[in-house]
Design a protein around this motif. Structure first.
Motif, short mmCIF file in Angstrom:
data_model
loop_
_atom_site.label_atom_id
_atom_site.label_comp_id
_atom_site.label_asym_id
_atom_site.label_seq_id
_atom_site.Cartn_x
_atom_site.Cartn_y
_atom_site.Cartn_z
N VAL A 73 47.73 12.69 15.32
CA VAL A 73 48.27 12.32 16.62
C VAL A 73 49.55 11.55 16.42
CG1 VAL A 73 47.83 11.08 18.77
CG2 VAL A 73 45.94 12.17 17.57
N ARG A 74 50.67 12.13 16.81
CA ARG A 74 51.98 11.46 16.77
C ARG A 74 52.27 10.80 15.42
NH1 ARG A 74 50.28 8.85 21.92
NH2 ARG A 74 50.62 10.44 23.49
N GLY A 75 52.07 11.53 14.37
CA GLY A 75 52.37 11.01 13.04
C GLY A 75 51.26 10.18 12.43
N GLY A 76 50.27 9.79 13.19
CA GLY A 76 49.15 9.02 12.68
C GLY A 76 47.90 9.87 12.60
N THR A 77 46.84 9.27 12.17
CA THR A 77 45.57 9.99 12.06
C THR A 77 44.50 9.25 12.84
OG1 THR A 77 46.19 10.73 9.85
CG2 THR A 77 43.89 10.92 10.44
N ASN A 78 43.84 9.97 13.73
CA ASN A 78 42.73 9.43 14.51
C ASN A 78 41.45 9.85 13.80
OD1 ASN A 78 41.09 8.42 16.51
ND2 ASN A 78 41.35 10.18 17.85
N LYS A 79 40.69 8.88 13.31
CA LYS A 79 39.44 9.16 12.59
C LYS A 79 38.27 8.84 13.50
CE LYS A 79 41.68 7.90 8.30
NZ LYS A 79 41.75 6.98 7.19
N TYR A 80 37.30 9.75 13.56
CA TYR A 80 36.15 9.56 14.43
C TYR A 80 35.00 10.44 13.96
CZ TYR A 80 37.60 13.93 16.65
OH TYR A 80 37.94 15.23 16.89
N TYR A 81 33.84 10.19 14.54
CA TYR A 81 32.67 11.03 14.30
C TYR A 81 32.39 11.84 15.56
CZ TYR A 81 31.47 8.77 9.91
OH TYR A 81 31.49 8.33 8.63
N ALA A 82 32.07 13.10 15.35
CA ALA A 82 31.71 13.97 16.46
C ALA A 82 30.27 14.43 16.27
CB ALA A 82 32.63 15.18 16.52
#
Length: 172
Positions: free
Chosen positions: A109-118
């Motif tokens: 996302v916009r040069g960054g990384t969104n880390k999450y669990y799905a």
């Protein structure tokens, strides 16, 4: 049983198909807007109108995507999943098995990384079809580092796990 959840796309590629279709529709819409702007008698008005009409679908899509909430409803005979304009009804007698698993995901996302669990729920049906639904889990990475069993506790009490137990109780 009725619950809302944070929708996430399954890994099979629904998100990329959605993006391609949206891009194609938006491209055609931009051509129509450019034609309207070019055919206008007043050039300045035509340019402003063309740009406004061209950006209108994107603005509406962003508002809808940010405010859209997915939900499921389970009654005595079927489970119904809803997201945006899509509605999927799965009668219990068609379900062979239900699988719930947790996946670690990263999203650029916009040069960054969104880390999450799905959390991913898959219905394996007797007619050979598989229906997959995914929702984002609200977990805190700091708590996972402090207590490794935190993630398992969260998934055992999640909405999809409770739905699986509910449906299996109705199928028995």
């Amino acid at each position: 049983m009725k619950e809302d959840y944070d929708h996430d796309f399954p890994k099979e590629g629904d998100e990329s198909i959605f993006g391609c279709v949206a891009g194609l529709i938006w491209g055609v819409w931009m051509l129509v807007c450019a034609y309207i702007g070019a055919s206008s008698d007043d050039r300045a008005f035509g340019t402003v109108l063309g740009v406004f009409l061209g950006l209108l679908p994107i603005i509406i899509m962003i508002i809808v995507m940010l405010s859209a909430q997915a939900s499921f409803t389970a009654d005595d005979h079927a489970v119904t999943f809803r997201y945006l304009l899509k509605k999927t009804v799965i009668p219990y007698e068609k379900i062979k098995s239900i699988e719930v698993k947790t996946e670690y995901r990263e999203q650029s996302v916009r040069g960054g990384t969104n880390k999450y669990y799905a959390e991913v729920m898959t219905f394996h049906c007797a007619d050979g079809k598989d229906y997959t639904f995914a929702g984002k889990l609200e977990v805190y990475f700091e708590l996972i580092l402090k207590d490794p069993s935190y993630l398992q506790k969260q998934t055992e009490n999640s909405k999809f796990s409770k739905l699986k137990e509910y449906i299996e109780g109705k199928m028995a």
